[in-house]
Scaffold this motif. Sequence first.
Motif, PDB file in Angstrom:
ATOM      1  N   ILE A 326      -9.915  -6.453 -11.857  1.00 30.23           N
ATOM      2  CA  ILE A 326      -9.228  -5.276 -11.323  1.00 30.23           C
ATOM      3  C   ILE A 326      -7.793  -5.621 -10.897  1.00 30.23           C
ATOM      4  O   ILE A 326      -6.841  -4.931 -11.261  1.00 30.23           O
ATOM      5  CB  ILE A 326     -10.001  -4.699 -10.111  1.00 30.23           C
ATOM      6  N   ALA A 327      -7.647  -6.712 -10.150  1.00 29.36           N
ATOM      7  CA  ALA A 327      -6.305  -7.095  -9.696  1.00 29.36           C
ATOM      8  C   ALA A 327      -5.401  -7.344 -10.902  1.00 29.36           C
ATOM      9  O   ALA A 327      -4.250  -6.898 -10.945  1.00 29.36           O
ATOM     10  CB  ALA A 327      -6.384  -8.343  -8.823  1.00 29.36           C
ATOM     11  N   SER A 329      -5.688  -6.116 -13.954  1.00 25.97           N
ATOM     12  CA  SER A 329      -5.376  -4.928 -14.763  1.00 25.97           C
ATOM     13  C   SER A 329      -4.340  -4.061 -14.062  1.00 25.97           C
ATOM     14  O   SER A 329      -3.576  -3.349 -14.714  1.00 25.97           O
ATOM     15  CB  SER A 329      -6.640  -4.148 -15.086  1.00 25.97           C
ATOM     16  N   GLN A 330      -4.281  -4.124 -12.730  1.00 26.82           N
ATOM     17  CA  GLN A 330      -3.222  -3.379 -12.044  1.00 26.82           C
ATOM     18  C   GLN A 330      -1.847  -3.940 -12.391  1.00 26.82           C
ATOM     19  O   GLN A 330      -0.927  -3.206 -12.761  1.00 26.82           O
ATOM     20  CB  GLN A 330      -3.447  -3.423 -10.531  1.00 26.82           C
ATOM     21  N   THR A 331      -1.727  -5.266 -12.296  1.00 25.92           N
ATOM     22  CA  THR A 331      -0.442  -5.883 -12.648  1.00 25.92           C
ATOM     23  C   THR A 331      -0.110  -5.615 -14.112  1.00 25.92           C
ATOM     24  O   THR A 331       1.010  -5.214 -14.452  1.00 25.92           O
ATOM     25  CB  THR A 331      -0.506  -7.401 -12.387  1.00 25.92           C
ATOM     26  N   THR A 333      -1.025  -3.187 -16.124  1.00 21.52           N
ATOM     27  CA  THR A 333      -0.640  -1.805 -16.406  1.00 21.52           C
ATOM     28  C   THR A 333       0.803  -1.542 -15.995  1.00 21.52           C
ATOM     29  O   THR A 333       1.567  -0.890 -16.704  1.00 21.52           O
ATOM     30  CB  THR A 333      -1.586  -0.841 -15.660  1.00 21.52           C
TER      31      THR A 333
ATOM     32  N   ALA B 263      -5.803   2.125 -13.993  1.00 17.96           N
ATOM     33  CA  ALA B 263      -5.802   0.941 -13.133  1.00 17.96           C
ATOM     34  C   ALA B 263      -5.732   1.335 -11.659  1.00 17.96           C
ATOM     35  O   ALA B 263      -5.375   0.524 -10.811  1.00 17.96           O
ATOM     36  CB  ALA B 263      -4.655   0.010 -13.497  1.00 17.96           C
ATOM     37  N   MET B 265      -3.682   3.284 -10.087  1.00 19.94           N
ATOM     38  CA  MET B 265      -2.343   3.409  -9.486  1.00 19.94           C
ATOM     39  C   MET B 265      -1.797   4.796  -9.788  1.00 19.94           C
ATOM     40  O   MET B 265      -2.358   5.540 -10.575  1.00 19.94           O
ATOM     41  CB  MET B 265      -1.415   2.340 -10.060  1.00 19.94           C
ATOM     42  N   LEU B 286      -9.025  -2.115  -5.032  1.00 24.51           N
ATOM     43  CA  LEU B 286      -9.777  -3.366  -5.034  1.00 24.51           C
ATOM     44  C   LEU B 286     -11.017  -3.233  -4.147  1.00 24.51           C
ATOM     45  O   LEU B 286     -12.106  -3.672  -4.511  1.00 24.51           O
ATOM     46  CB  LEU B 286      -8.892  -4.511  -4.528  1.00 24.51           C
TER      47      LEU B 286
END
Lengths: 446, 446
Positions: A326-327, A329-331, A333, B263, B265, B286
């Motif tokens: 998850i962490a 995929s945030q970065t 994206t 993601a 966001m 998260l």
Amino acid sequence: MMAEALPDLIEEIVTDKGPDDIQAVAELLLPAEDVEIATLLESLPVEERISLWEVLPDTRKVDVLVEMRSDPREVLIAAMADEQWSAILADIDAEELLELMDSLPARLIDLAYQALDKQQQAYFRDATQFPDEQVGHWISHEMLVLPLNAKVRDGLRLIRRNVPDHCDTVFLVNRSGHFSAAVKLTRVFGAPEHLPMVELTEESLPVIKGADDATNASFQVQRSGYAALPVVDDSNKLLGRLDVLSASELVNEYYERQVMATAGMDEDEDLFAPVAKSARNRALWLGLNLLTAFLASWFIGLFEATLQQVVALAVLMPVVASMGGIAGSQTLTLIVRGLALGQVTSANLKALMTKELKVGGVNGVIWALVIGVVAFMWFNDPLLGLVICLAIFLNILAAALAGVMLPVILEKLKIDPALSGSVILTTVTDIVGFVAFLGLGSLFLL
Amino acid sequence: MMAEALPDLIEEIVTDKGPDDIQAVAELLLPAEDVEIATLLESLPVEERISLWEVLPDTRKVDVLVEMRSDPREVLIAAMADEQWSAILADIDAEELLELMDSLPARLIDLAYQALDKQQQAYFRDATQFPDEQVGHWISHEMLVLPLNAKVRDGLRLIRRNVPDHCDTVFLVNRSGHFSAAVKLTRVFGAPEHLPMVELTEESLPVIKGADDATNASFQVQRSGYAALPVVDDSNKLLGRLDVLSASELVNEYYERQVMATAGMDEDEDLFAPVAKSARNRALWLGLNLLTAFLASWFIGLFEATLQQVVALAVLMPVVASMGGIAGSQTLTLIVRGLALGQVTSANLKALMTKELKVGGVNGVIWALVIGVVAFMWFNDPLLGLVICLAIFLNILAAALAGVMLPVILEKLKIDPALSGSVILTTVTDIVGFVAFLGLGSLFLL
């Protein structure tokens, strides 16, 4: 007319299937826009889609096909006998044929091409010299063009005859057809008849090259403030124009591609694709992910002895993998979007990396502590808490690093990071997570 | 001018930080479009972003802010002292203030509002009566309006004075300001001066209601073929218009929201957000995922005894989870798009479900066999192969079922399926996968 009526029409066709019902719907559809009929057809299961298609008037078929996504369109094309095509393709134009050509078998492209007049054939040949990711493939030839020495009176005459949709400028070309200037229609009206058009030139109008990336050029048209921009070849010869409507279609397709790519599909995927085709489309992505999952399993397998002794490690493995994924995929994206906008470059990459590592550091510490405490309390083992705490922290940092670097590297290798980034990223975070967790476990818990 | 120059400008600012360098870049930027400057500012780390901002001419600051995403914009707004605002807000208009209001503190909104003239204040008040997901919030008031009894000569006079960008029609209103008809500018030119404008009415021009969904209305404008559509209130009073440029911006934002939502966001996320803010933004997502991961772990924990005896099950768990998650997210992505397009309704839901279960069945059988054979050979245990084979098949079927039903249920509950669908889906596939795999393992392998 139709946005609200769509569910009712679908209902009517799917539940009452008699030929009378279909005929009734077809009549309801007569006033609808082509794109609305296209949307309705895409919403129908294959059998109903074909029934409705058959009762649509032939004169609208090409227009509706043009508005459809490739996959659902191909279902209809495959359902038609060759002899029906002659009637339908008789008055296709070059732009429509370009839209459809990926879905048509070669013999039908040829049939349609033969039916075009000489000029349309030339347009078609010109466009196919550009691959479909270049803007030259998508230009329109309906435009207002005058010689460079034209007067306002010539402009007025031209405008009074016919102005295409989304056209707010007249293009001026020199004798060899090179683009020279553009004049806004609205400035022509107020002006004295004998004034040379060129004196009304729009100074800041951008010009697009045929080989420019179609998506970027479309964004440029959207924000230019003009209804269309001229498209020229390398020698500045006027090829045609890209208007806001085509630009919006290209941009919307680009975004749909992005959204669908996150699940390994393309934007043409049919809601009601034939099962065999749909299964085949998706099998590749499943297979690719299977390989990466087996890779992760293989790394876990290295720690079989540890797992046998400390089964709590097996229980907590999904937590470690999930937080890293998850962490990361945030970065990922965020960086993929930055790359698409041209905002991520070698100049700010280091600063970005620093920032993402700091964000990862903060969230890493917080969640590592939370998870460590929960694991400690759950299994009543402080060392286990420490092990998972360290593993989570390391995995979130690794995720930040991979989330920044992976898309940049993929882009350098000309691989679409929106499509393949997430598979590779989760492989990295799975492996780092499992190895850190089980490795530290072997060290501290045996 | 700038698309290609962006990397160089970023390079120049980030590597040479002296005040002279910043000044030089600011001069280079003078001919650039507002959106280009906005993109550049978004690409810069916070410190450099503020340095460049400070040297930009005050006259351009509002225009540039309007083009920026909220998060990076707020960094700049926070960096400005209150006294600087008076100069900058002096010539803001209602539309710009509407764009900025979410980023401005109440006292600055008030300051700007007071600086508006009476008409702009009225526009501002009208727009804020619509929430920002309704089109009434986003309309433009620059338009050509004439009374219903106007003649072509009046139309010509109006057009010669000034035509706003992306405006191809004159709107006709009755005495109470109700929208009555629209006439294309290009039809006005050819027509006799004494002809009533109303005789040139565009019959098929769609009209938008202020309370309509902003994204849907924007799609409607994009495909209407007109440069803008009129927006009216419930009593048909003309409020303003939505042009293709605003429509494209709203549609592009919609798509960006979709992409970023995968993601967890939002589309306003700043590439260089302050670390604390960025960490906070992401922590929620998260944490939510952590809960679901712990839930999955808890289910695994039910089978501790089995895992202890058959450690191969622990090794292969990621394969079961991964295949379910991927298969499910493919179905989910397709259905979420179908819902957004209005193509998925209660009428075709059963047909869709059948099709997705069939696709899942085909891929389930194929991959279950492949994985079963690999597991059998890896661990030399035919029963283990059988267990994983069954678990994979069940999980892929469950994934298809959840992939279709979840987004439909979420949409009914007014929860955005693009945002929360994937978290819930992987929770379902993880749990079904682990329980099926470890449950069957307990049955066959102990």
